[in-house]
Design a protein around this motif. Structure first.
Motif, PDB file in Angstrom:
ATOM      1  N   UNK A 125       0.844  -1.188   0.000  1.00 25.07           N
ATOM      2  CA  UNK A 125       0.000   0.000   0.000  1.00 25.07           C
ATOM      3  C   UNK A 125       0.882   1.242   0.000  1.00 25.07           C
ATOM      4  N   UNK A 126       0.283   2.363  -0.372  1.00 25.77           N
ATOM      5  CA  UNK A 126       1.049   3.603  -0.431  1.00 25.77           C
ATOM      6  C   UNK A 126       0.121   4.777  -0.141  1.00 25.77           C
ATOM      7  N   UNK A 127       0.598   5.710   0.653  1.00 24.55           N
ATOM      8  CA  UNK A 127      -0.203   6.902   0.939  1.00 24.55           C
ATOM      9  C   UNK A 127       0.264   8.118   0.149  1.00 24.55           C
ATOM     10  N   UNK A 128       1.398   8.026  -0.532  1.00 22.09           N
ATOM     11  CA  UNK A 128       1.891   9.164  -1.305  1.00 22.09           C
ATOM     12  C   UNK A 128       0.894   9.618  -2.355  1.00 22.09           C
ATOM     13  N   UNK A 129       0.121   8.691  -2.900  1.00 22.11           N
ATOM     14  CA  UNK A 129      -0.814   9.038  -3.965  1.00 22.11           C
ATOM     15  C   UNK A 129      -1.996   9.864  -3.462  1.00 22.11           C
ATOM     16  N   UNK A 130      -2.146   9.982  -2.154  1.00 22.25           N
ATOM     17  CA  UNK A 130      -3.223  10.794  -1.594  1.00 22.25           C
ATOM     18  C   UNK A 130      -2.846  12.273  -1.509  1.00 22.25           C
ATOM     19  N   UNK A 131      -1.634  12.590  -1.903  1.00 18.25           N
ATOM     20  CA  UNK A 131      -1.158  13.969  -1.945  1.00 18.25           C
ATOM     21  C   UNK A 131      -0.996  14.379  -3.396  1.00 18.25           C
ATOM     22  N   UNK A 132      -1.342  15.616  -3.712  1.00 16.82           N
ATOM     23  CA  UNK A 132      -1.121  16.096  -5.072  1.00 16.82           C
ATOM     24  C   UNK A 132       0.325  16.560  -5.182  1.00 16.82           C
ATOM     25  N   UNK A 136      -5.462   2.786  -7.732  1.00 17.49           N
ATOM     26  CA  UNK A 136      -4.474   1.734  -7.972  1.00 17.49           C
ATOM     27  C   UNK A 136      -3.221   1.961  -7.137  1.00 17.49           C
ATOM     28  N   UNK A 137      -2.763   3.199  -7.103  1.00 16.03           N
ATOM     29  CA  UNK A 137      -1.557   3.525  -6.353  1.00 16.03           C
ATOM     30  C   UNK A 137      -1.695   3.282  -4.863  1.00 16.03           C
ATOM     31  N   UNK A 138      -2.869   3.539  -4.309  1.00 17.39           N
ATOM     32  CA  UNK A 138      -3.053   3.333  -2.871  1.00 17.39           C
ATOM     33  C   UNK A 138      -2.892   1.860  -2.493  1.00 17.39           C
ATOM     34  N   UNK A 139      -3.129   0.968  -3.448  1.00 20.15           N
ATOM     35  CA  UNK A 139      -2.913  -0.479  -3.227  1.00 20.15           C
ATOM     36  C   UNK A 139      -1.576  -0.925  -3.805  1.00 20.15           C
ATOM     37  N   UNK A 140      -0.760   0.058  -4.216  1.00 17.79           N
ATOM     38  CA  UNK A 140       0.534  -0.212  -4.864  1.00 17.79           C
ATOM     39  C   UNK A 140       0.352  -1.098  -6.087  1.00 17.79           C
ATOM     40  N   UNK A 141      -0.770  -0.903  -6.801  1.00 17.26           N
ATOM     41  CA  UNK A 141      -1.075  -1.722  -7.972  1.00 17.26           C
ATOM     42  C   UNK A 141      -0.875  -0.960  -9.282  1.00 17.26           C
ATOM     43  N   UNK A 142      -0.509   0.297  -9.215  1.00  7.54           N
ATOM     44  CA  UNK A 142      -0.242   1.081 -10.426  1.00  7.54           C
ATOM     45  C   UNK A 142       1.092   0.625 -11.015  1.00  7.54           C
ATOM     46  N   UNK A 143       1.250   0.724 -12.323  1.00  4.09           N
ATOM     47  CA  UNK A 143       2.501   0.308 -12.980  1.00  4.09           C
ATOM     48  C   UNK A 143       3.714   1.029 -12.405  1.00  4.09           C
ATOM     49  N   UNK A 144       3.550   2.290 -12.011  1.00  3.22           N
ATOM     50  CA  UNK A 144       4.650   3.045 -11.418  1.00  3.22           C
ATOM     51  C   UNK A 144       5.123   2.421 -10.103  1.00  3.22           C
ATOM     52  N   UNK A 145       4.221   1.767  -9.404  1.00  5.14           N
ATOM     53  CA  UNK A 145       4.512   1.192  -8.081  1.00  5.14           C
ATOM     54  C   UNK A 145       5.198  -0.178  -8.161  1.00  5.14           C
ATOM     55  N   UNK A 146       5.180  -0.780  -9.322  1.00  7.98           N
ATOM     56  CA  UNK A 146       5.640  -2.163  -9.480  1.00  7.98           C
ATOM     57  C   UNK A 146       7.025  -2.413  -8.885  1.00  7.98           C
ATOM     58  N   UNK A 147       7.965  -1.511  -9.145  1.00  2.00           N
ATOM     59  CA  UNK A 147       9.329  -1.719  -8.687  1.00  2.00           C
ATOM     60  C   UNK A 147       9.726  -0.810  -7.529  1.00  2.00           C
ATOM     61  N   UNK A 148       8.752  -0.163  -6.921  1.00  2.00           N
ATOM     62  CA  UNK A 148       9.045   0.776  -5.838  1.00  2.00           C
ATOM     63  C   UNK A 148       9.220   0.021  -4.520  1.00  2.00           C
ATOM     64  N   UNK A 149      10.183   0.459  -3.750  1.00  2.00           N
ATOM     65  CA  UNK A 149      10.380  -0.176  -2.439  1.00  2.00           C
ATOM     66  C   UNK A 149      10.227   0.827  -1.299  1.00  2.00           C
ATOM     67  N   UNK A 150       9.616   1.984  -1.565  1.00  2.00           N
ATOM     68  CA  UNK A 150       9.377   2.947  -0.503  1.00  2.00           C
ATOM     69  C   UNK A 150       8.346   2.343   0.446  1.00  2.00           C
ATOM     70  N   UNK A 151       8.643   2.324   1.705  1.00  2.00           N
ATOM     71  CA  UNK A 151       7.737   1.689   2.664  1.00  2.00           C
ATOM     72  C   UNK A 151       7.062   2.734   3.527  1.00  2.00           C
ATOM     73  N   UNK A 152       5.748   2.653   3.630  1.00  2.00           N
ATOM     74  CA  UNK A 152       5.007   3.530   4.537  1.00  2.00           C
ATOM     75  C   UNK A 152       5.201   3.083   5.961  1.00  2.00           C
TER      76      UNK A 152
END
Length: 139
Positions: free
Chosen positions: A72-79, A123-139
């Motif tokens: 999951x990711x919370x970064x996508x909740x910010x513009x 999609x990004x909030x579930x880390x399911x967006x293509x951009x998130x595929x290889x990201x390892x930033x951890x909330x």
């Protein structure tokens, strides 16, 4: 970012987080900050990619060893708006792989409610967006 635009947006946002690693951005911040009151400065937060710790920045940087997938990711909740006004899905999208408009051409609310941007944030909030595929930033 002009002084007038900063003051217009100030009551509408929780904070401005500005990455100052590019000389042009640092120069703009240096020009803006002396004109702000102490109260206006409370919402301005500066950061540096260099000083922010290890991350592969949404897959943009190679890391040694295995990458732990995000759930999951919370970064996508910010513009996230870059220095040129482009709205990115994530503050780590340095190469503009997922952009959704420019604040110089469209109102913030129009971009925020754009169906493509809404879907990308879901999609990004579930880390399911293509951009998130290889990201390892951890909330």
């Amino acid at each position: 970012m002009t002084l007038e635009l900063y003051r217009t947006l100030l009551p509408l946002v929780d904070s401005f987080i500005v990455t100052v690693d590019q000389p042009e951005v640092q120069a703009a911040v240096d020009k803006l900050t002396p004109k702000l009151s102490p109260k206006e400065l409370t919402k301005l937060h500066l950061r540096s990619i260099v000083a922010s710790g290890l991350s592969n920045r949404a897959g943009a940087l190679p890391l040694d060893g295995p990458v732990r997938a995000m759930r999951q990711c919370s970064f996508v909740n910010n513009m996230t708006v870059d220095a040129w006004g482009e709205v990115h899905l994530c503050c780590n999208d340095y190469f503009g792989k997922a952009t959704f408009g420019n604040v110089k051409a469209r109102a913030l609310a129009s971009i925020w409610h754009d169906p493509d941007y809404v879907q990308a944030r879901r999609l990004g909030s579930r880390a399911a967006h293509a951009l998130c595929r290889d990201c390892c930033w951890l909330d």
